[in-house]
Design a protein around this motif. Sequence first.
Motif, mmCIF file in Angstrom:
data_model
loop_
_atom_site.group_PDB
_atom_site.id
_atom_site.type_symbol
_atom_site.label_atom_id
_atom_site.label_comp_id
_atom_site.label_asym_id
_atom_site.label_seq_id
_atom_site.Cartn_x
_atom_site.Cartn_y
_atom_site.Cartn_z
ATOM 1 N N ASP B 115 -18.845 5.454 49.163
ATOM 2 C CA ASP B 115 -18.217 4.286 49.800
ATOM 3 C C ASP B 115 -17.522 3.379 48.796
ATOM 4 O O ASP B 115 -16.370 2.990 48.985
ATOM 5 C CB ASP B 115 -19.278 3.493 50.560
ATOM 6 N N ASN B 137 -19.118 11.133 57.153
ATOM 7 C CA ASN B 137 -20.050 10.001 57.141
ATOM 8 C C ASN B 137 -21.366 10.395 57.784
ATOM 9 O O ASN B 137 -21.397 11.111 58.781
ATOM 10 C CB ASN B 137 -19.445 8.818 57.906
ATOM 11 N N ARG B 141 -22.992 6.058 55.605
ATOM 12 C CA ARG B 141 -22.332 6.159 54.307
ATOM 13 C C ARG B 141 -21.393 7.345 54.249
ATOM 14 O O ARG B 141 -21.529 8.318 54.992
ATOM 15 C CB ARG B 141 -23.355 6.284 53.180
ATOM 16 N N LEU B 142 -20.462 7.261 53.290
ATOM 17 C CA LEU B 142 -19.488 8.334 53.083
ATOM 18 C C LEU B 142 -20.005 9.275 51.995
ATOM 19 O O LEU B 142 -20.380 8.823 50.904
ATOM 20 C CB LEU B 142 -18.155 7.716 52.642
#
Lengths: 305, 452
Positions: B115, B137, B141-142
């Motif tokens: 992120d 994701n 979160r990425l």
Amino acid sequence: MTRREKENLRTGLLFISPWIAGFLLLSVYPLVATLYYSLSDYSVLSPAVFVGLENYRNLATDPIFWKSVYNTFFFAAFALPLGLLVSLTLAVLLNFDLPGRGIFRTVFFLPSLMPMVCLAVLWQWMLNGDLGLINNVLRPPLDAVNALFGTNLTPPNWLQEPVYAKWGIIFTALWGVGQAVVIYLAGLQDVPRHLYESAEIDGANFWKKTWHITLPMISPVIYFNLIMGLIGSFQVFAVPYVMTEGGDGPERSLLFMATYLYQNAFDYWSMGYACAIGLVLFLVILGLTLLATGLSARHVHYEGN
Amino acid sequence: MPRSSCNTKRLARLCGAALAALLATGCDGRPNNPDGRVVVRYWDKWSGSEAKAMQEVVDDFNAGQDRIRVEYSSVSQINRKLMLAIGGGNPPDVAGLFGNTLAVYAENNALTPLDKLAAENGVSRDDYIGVFWDICNHRGRLWGLPSAPASLALVWNKKLFREAGLDPDRPPQSIAELEEYNDKLASRDENGRLVGAGLLPSEPGWWPAIWGWWFGGDLWDGERITADSPENIAAMEWIASYPERFGARDLLSFRDGFGNFASPQNAFFTGRVAMVLQGPWIQNFIRDFAPPDFEWGAAPFPSSGPDDEGVTLVETDVLVIPAGAKHPREAFDFIRYVNTQGPMEKLCIAQCKFSPLKEHSPDFLQRHPNPQIGTFLELAKSSHARFVPPLTFWVMYENDMKQAFGKVWTGAASPREALAEVQSRLQAEFERRRARWDRVAAALQEGWNKQP
């Protein structure tokens, strides 16, 4: 202990230290670690969390685990005795003093040199329901039967039908008995000739000689092959894994304990659960080996005793 | 005895030296970098022409700047090897994974959350076809950025349609119509053995879990596993209609005669099946293995009702930074580079996929080797584009559905029985995994907050 003896001991230990280190690091440590991880929630990457007997409780109620146990015992129950019988028979035949027996010995030993994966791929084709060699052999007699009795018999799709799939794997296993044949042959050649000669003077035929001389004399070799076969058949993994392309076969008929262990460890990220399966498998093999040793103690004769 | 003690010492020294040599060479095979660049090690699962395509992108990146050198390796069975490399504390800096494995890697703390790096570099959802960003994701979160994406469509053989008296340019619009087509396309030889079919859900059978989507169903609702929902049962009943109509053993025997997917004996290329569910890469296989006069089309896979028109599975390969990577910033620079229009289109054209970026260059569709790429791209953009549930035990889910499919396909179990078994086992697994997540979530989130 004198100084000399101490020195000797030290040198001796030093010389075998590679083995000791290997044994401790590569055998004892993994075994102890397996025990610990089997009592924890563990996925290799995150630290193990102790969960007591949860994995074992889950195993007890996991129908797929029990299916794999059943499959493994089924396979062992047929592959092991058939393997012993076929390899011993082949060894006795190959021990006859006939021209060209060297060629036959080589021919029967060759398949056991083939890597497991090649063996699996080869038999995948042999057992193919549409184009396989085995069904091409089976089809004409079945067609003849159909023509005579008006039935509609077709050969099975070996690896696609749960009833037949395990038999496909058992046939494949029988093809690789060459190793055991060679060990039997070595044992057969160790049987003293004079015993046969005495028996012949007493009028014994081939079967009597086999039953009363050959089998008792090679009983340690049979025992050895039995234990090795036992361990091997309970650890069956590579051939069905390749044949089913990493899966479990039709209706999980080719899911063995080792396959389920592998799936849990590397596909499902449940290393703790996999360790519990591993320990159960270890105990099963240990128990059966002890049982075989106990049952065969009276029938295995060592010349040294 | 002085002599023996001297020998003992010499032996000990020899062993020590051997051990030291072993330790020195065994652990880290990192090559030295004389040009002073930071070496970013990159593992990906691709091989052959797909690996070559990525190698070209890597070469462009290395030639375009003098700070970082990416070293690309093709790694087979990447999931297992990466798991062990991360566990052993020596992972590559960038790895290429399948998008549907992000959940299990993330929840096992095996990846670096991206992120902050993405925000610093101005990368956001707006740059992408939304669904691909969503795949990347998990738990807020990425975890990666897309590399090569795909969607699934009905791909059909026009010649076989024509021979069966069907309009070669009109694919079936609904499941009911698909079955009419199937009846017209099936054929048997003089012995009654099946030699041709329309669509077989078992061929190539890569997505056994998702048929319910075209019947309005789903595999979970976020709180529960829904394998035995009425829609999924309806889909399985559709599956069960095949052995009823064609004979279970006939179908197995027919399928045993098919060759490997990547071969000229592929059942679709030999004309033994007239329709398949496939992704845009099929063009590469048609080019290599199908007869030269092979004519084909692609369209949305038919659904049971109008509400589910245009449903498709989207999936994407993703680039991630494993936890414990030595150079996360440089690794992200490379990932970012791949996610710009030029390099991304180069990669996707070579791998015969479309770009996951929202904007493509004006001539992208014309330059693309797949004449049907627009169909696949539109499917990915549709609001009916779906991806597989982000569950840490997705592999188990898929495997169990494959077993259920197999039982129904051979008539060994009814759709309801087969799915009830899947449901009970997976719901229990779902709860086990949720309990594990609840136990570790707070500590993991805290650790992730501290990431670069």
